[in-house]
Structures are given as structure tokens and as C-alpha cells.
Scaffold this motif. Structure first.
Motif, short mmCIF file in Angstrom:
data_model
loop_
_atom_site.label_atom_id
_atom_site.label_comp_id
_atom_site.label_asym_id
_atom_site.label_seq_id
_atom_site.Cartn_x
_atom_site.Cartn_y
_atom_site.Cartn_z
N LEU A 158 0.83 -1.21 0.00
CA LEU A 158 0.00 0.00 0.00
C LEU A 158 0.87 1.26 0.00
N THR A 159 1.96 1.21 0.77
CA THR A 159 2.86 2.37 0.86
C THR A 159 3.43 2.70 -0.52
N GLU A 160 3.74 1.65 -1.29
CA GLU A 160 4.25 1.86 -2.66
C GLU A 160 3.28 2.69 -3.50
N LYS A 161 1.99 2.56 -3.21
CA LYS A 161 0.95 3.31 -3.95
C LYS A 161 0.64 4.63 -3.26
N GLY A 162 1.38 4.94 -2.19
CA GLY A 162 1.16 6.21 -1.48
C GLY A 162 -0.02 6.16 -0.52
N ILE A 163 -0.42 4.95 -0.11
CA ILE A 163 -1.58 4.84 0.79
C ILE A 163 -1.15 4.37 2.18
N THR A 164 -1.59 5.11 3.20
CA THR A 164 -1.36 4.66 4.57
C THR A 164 -2.69 4.15 5.10
N PRO A 165 -2.78 2.84 5.40
CA PRO A 165 -4.05 2.34 5.94
C PRO A 165 -4.36 3.01 7.28
N ALA A 166 -5.64 3.27 7.52
CA ALA A 166 -6.00 3.98 8.76
C ALA A 166 -7.24 3.39 9.42
N LEU A 167 -7.14 3.31 10.75
CA LEU A 167 -8.27 2.84 11.56
C LEU A 167 -8.94 4.04 12.22
N ALA A 179 -4.83 -1.49 20.68
CA ALA A 179 -5.04 -1.41 19.23
C ALA A 179 -4.18 -0.30 18.62
N VAL A 180 -4.13 0.86 19.31
CA VAL A 180 -3.34 1.99 18.78
C VAL A 180 -1.86 1.60 18.73
N LYS A 181 -1.39 0.95 19.78
CA LYS A 181 0.03 0.54 19.83
C LYS A 181 0.34 -0.45 18.70
N ARG A 182 -0.55 -1.43 18.52
CA ARG A 182 -0.33 -2.43 17.47
C ARG A 182 -0.36 -1.76 16.09
N CYS A 183 -1.28 -0.81 15.89
CA CYS A 183 -1.35 -0.08 14.62
C CYS A 183 -0.03 0.66 14.37
N GLU A 184 0.45 1.35 15.41
CA GLU A 184 1.70 2.13 15.26
C GLU A 184 2.84 1.23 14.86
N THR A 185 2.95 0.08 15.53
CA THR A 185 4.05 -0.85 15.24
C THR A 185 4.00 -1.34 13.79
N SER A 227 -2.21 3.99 10.59
CA SER A 227 -2.47 5.18 11.41
C SER A 227 -3.85 5.08 12.06
N CYS A 228 -4.06 5.89 13.11
CA CYS A 228 -5.33 5.86 13.84
C CYS A 228 -5.90 7.27 13.90
N LYS A 229 -7.21 7.36 13.73
CA LYS A 229 -7.89 8.64 13.87
C LYS A 229 -8.98 8.42 14.91
N LYS A 230 -8.90 9.18 16.02
CA LYS A 230 -9.87 8.94 17.10
C LYS A 230 -11.04 9.91 17.06
N PHE A 231 -12.23 9.40 17.33
CA PHE A 231 -13.43 10.22 17.46
C PHE A 231 -13.97 9.94 18.86
N LEU A 232 -13.68 10.83 19.80
CA LEU A 232 -14.05 10.59 21.19
C LEU A 232 -15.25 11.46 21.56
N LEU A 233 -16.30 10.80 22.02
CA LEU A 233 -17.55 11.51 22.25
C LEU A 233 -17.98 11.34 23.71
N PRO A 234 -18.67 12.35 24.26
CA PRO A 234 -19.11 12.23 25.66
C PRO A 234 -20.19 11.17 25.82
N HIS A 285 -10.02 3.67 6.56
CA HIS A 285 -10.35 2.44 5.83
C HIS A 285 -11.16 1.44 6.65
N GLY A 286 -11.01 1.53 7.97
CA GLY A 286 -11.75 0.62 8.84
C GLY A 286 -12.16 1.34 10.10
N VAL A 287 -13.24 0.88 10.73
CA VAL A 287 -13.76 1.58 11.91
C VAL A 287 -13.95 0.60 13.08
#
Ligand code: NAD
Length: 283
Positions: A25-34, A52-58, A62-69, A91-93
Motif C-alpha cells: 500500500l505504501t508503494e501506492k502512497g496509501i497509509t491504511p488507517a483505523l 489497538a493503537v500501539k499495534r497499529c503504530e508498530t 495510522s489511527c484517527k480517534k473520534f471521542l464523544l461524551p 479504511h476501517g472503523v
């Protein structure tokens, strides 16, 4: 003494494949993201999120967080889900459940785009598991159990398998996955009579009851393979499974420990699904 089926060995093999796919994916310029959607601050959710965040980083995801009250409105949450559904950079949620009681969980879950349902929670993903079709993604925990069986070369064909627990998250999909592997499957639950004799019949046992050490030596016999999905805290504040490990290891052929078994594999399965979602879209 039983052979220990170690999560870290299975995880290492899964991670190797994930790294190779991320490189493509990186070769195509794509970073998979959760995308991680968490409502409130339940300690269980935050602990799984940290892992999950640690495993993704390793693994280069990448991770994008949506934290709601905790008192977020259903409309607000649905708006966030609609946002991630349309966000090409996610790419995944992972949506943590249970949601607070004032929210219609079923409506919210099924608002998620099945192509991004990497945790296998939508009706569409579950239909895929039951129909044996690649719709969405299978739930990560039962899939982790299958990965353990595969990694250790445990052939299910013609074997008797018993699943203890009938939840939609673990027990039922695990039963379907075992059928797909040509096992003859029995599912036990709280209304099963004489459970010890039913479990003793099995060659392969998957336990997901959510009750500490509910399966003890009286349920087991020599020759069995036991996968313990349970995560409980015992009287001493230590983690333990649904299987009495000390008794099991003296009786059966192979058993997963808790901690150190299914849990860590589940996290890698989740990250693997995120990468697969990106690959399905771009490669
Ligand atoms: P759940 O409470 O939704 O379902 C438990 C099921 O077990 C129910 O179907 C119930 O009928 C059955 N059950 C309960 N007590 C029983 C008994 N005494 N005898 C027979 N059946 C019994 O739980 P779940 O979400 O399926 O999770 C099960 C366990 O797996 C929990 O300990 C949970 O923490 C753990 N879990 C682990 C992972 C992981 O990655 N390792 C992921 C999810 C859940």
C-alpha cells in the motif's frame, strides 16, 4: 503437560503478513488507517484502544480517534459515523460497545458502511459469516480462534467441536467458522444440560462464557485442544480465563493461556482487517 498455544507466536505470523501488505500500500502512497469511535470513558474500552493503537503504530497503520461524551445524542453519533463512512482516509472503523442505554445500538451499528466494518459488528458482516461469503469482515475474536487453530496445524475436518457460549460476538460466529472448517459443531449455553459430558465429547473446545474458570477438569479429557476466549479478573485481581488453566494443562493436549492467548491475536486480526479493507479498495 499440555502444549501451550501461544498468542504471541500466532500474532508474529499475522504481523509479518500485515507488514508485507502495508508495504504494498505504501508503494501506492496509501497509509491504511483505523477510525476509532468511543463514546464515554469505560476502562475496558480504553484498555483495548491503547492495545489497538500501539499495534497499529508498530505495523504502520495510522489511527484517527473520534471521542464523544457519554451523553452524546444519537444524531451526533450518526453524524460522526456518516463522516467516517465518507472519509477516504479512514479504511476501517472500530466502534466500542455496549453504547450507553439512551442510544439505539442496532440503528447506530448498521449505519456503518459494511466495507469499513473491520470489527464485524454489522448485520451485513454477520450475514457474511453465516452465508460463508466475503461480505464485510468476520468478528475479530472468533477469527482469532481460527487463526490459532490454523497456525498450530490443528485440522478440524471430521472432528467434534464444542463452543461454550452463544453470543453474536463470539460463540455463534465461532460455531459457523468451525462448520466451515468441516467440524461437527455443538453449541453449549446457560440452558445446556449436563455440560461436562457434552464438552468431554469434543476434540476441539472453544470457551466464551464470560465466567471465570467455569470449565474445569471435570469437563475435559486427554486429547482435546482448548481455546479459552474468556477474560475475567479473579479474586486476587489477576486476569484469568473461562477455563481452569491449572486443571486443563494437566489433562488436555493443548490449551491457550490467559493472558497470552486469544486476546493479543484478536488485536492483530483487527489491524489485519484494516489493511485488507484498504487493499480491497485500492489494489
Ligand atoms: P456474553 O456475556 O455476551 O456471552 C456469554 C455466553 O456464554 C452467553 O451465550 C451465555 O449463554 C453463555 N454462558 C454464560 N455462562 C455460562 C455457563 N455457566 N455455561 C454455559 N454457557 C454460559 O460474552 P461474550 O461477549 O461472548 O464474551 C465471552 C468472554 O470472552 C468474556 O469473558 C469476554 O470478556 C471474552 N472476550 C474476549 C475477547 C478476546 O479478544 N480475547 C473478545 C471478546 C470477548
Amino acid at each position: 503437560m499440555a502444549k501451550q498455544l501461544l498468542g504471541k507466536e500466532v500474532t508474529a505470523a499475522i504481523n509479518e503478513k500485515i507488514r508485507a501488505d502495508v508495504a504494498k500500500l505504501t508503494e501506492k502512497g496509501i497509509t491504511p488507517a483505523l477510525g476509532i469511535i468511543r463514546v464515554g470513558e469505560r476502562e475496558d474500552d480504553m484498555s483495548y484502544e491503547r492495545g489497538a493503537v500501539k499495534r497499529c503504530e508498530t505495523l504502520g497503520v495510522s489511527c484517527k480517534k473520534f471521542l464523544l461524551p457519554a451523553d452524546v445524542s444519537e444524531e451526533e453519533l450518526l453524524k460522526v459515523i456518516d463522516g467516517v463512512n465518507h472519509d477516504d482516509a479512514v479504511h476501517g472503523v472500530l466502534l466500542f460497545r455496549p453504547l450507553p442505554k439512551h442510544l439505539n445500538e442496532e440503528r447506530i451499528i448498521n449505519a456503518l458502511n459494511i466495507e469499513k466494518d473491520v470489527d464485524g459488528i454489522t448485520d451485513g458482516s454477520l450475514a457474511g459469516v453465516f452465508a460463508g461469503k466475503p461480505l464485510g469482515f468476520p468478528p475479530c475474536t472468533p477469527k482469532a480462534c481460527m487463526e490459532i487453530l490454523d497456525y498450530y496445524g490443528i485440522d478440524c475436518t471430521g472432528k467434534k467441536a464444542v463452543v461454550v457460549g452463544r453470543s453474536l460476538v463470539v460463540g455463534k460466529p465461532a460455531a459457523m467458522m468451525l462448520i466451515k472448517k468441516n467440524a461437527t459443531v455443538t453449541v453449549c449455553h446457560t440452558r445446556t444440560t449436563d455440560m461436562p459430558s457434552v464438552v468431554r465429547e469434543a476434540d476441539i473446545v472453544i470457551v466464551a462464557a464470560g465466567k471465570a474458570k467455569v470449565v474445569d477438569g471435570s469437563y475435559l479429557r486427554a486429547g482435546q485442544v482448548v481455546i479459552d476466549v474468556g477474560i475475567n479478573v479473579n479474586e486476587d485481581g489477576k486476569l484469568c480465563g473461562d477455563v481452569n488453566y491449572e486443571e486443563a494443562e494437566r489433562i488436555v493436549d493443548a490449551v491457550t493461556p490467559v493472558p497470552g492467548g486469544v486476546g493479543s491475536v484478536t488485536t492483530s486480526v483487527l489491524v489485519g482487517h484494516v489493511v485488507e479493507a484498504a487493499m480491497r479498495k485500492y489494489l
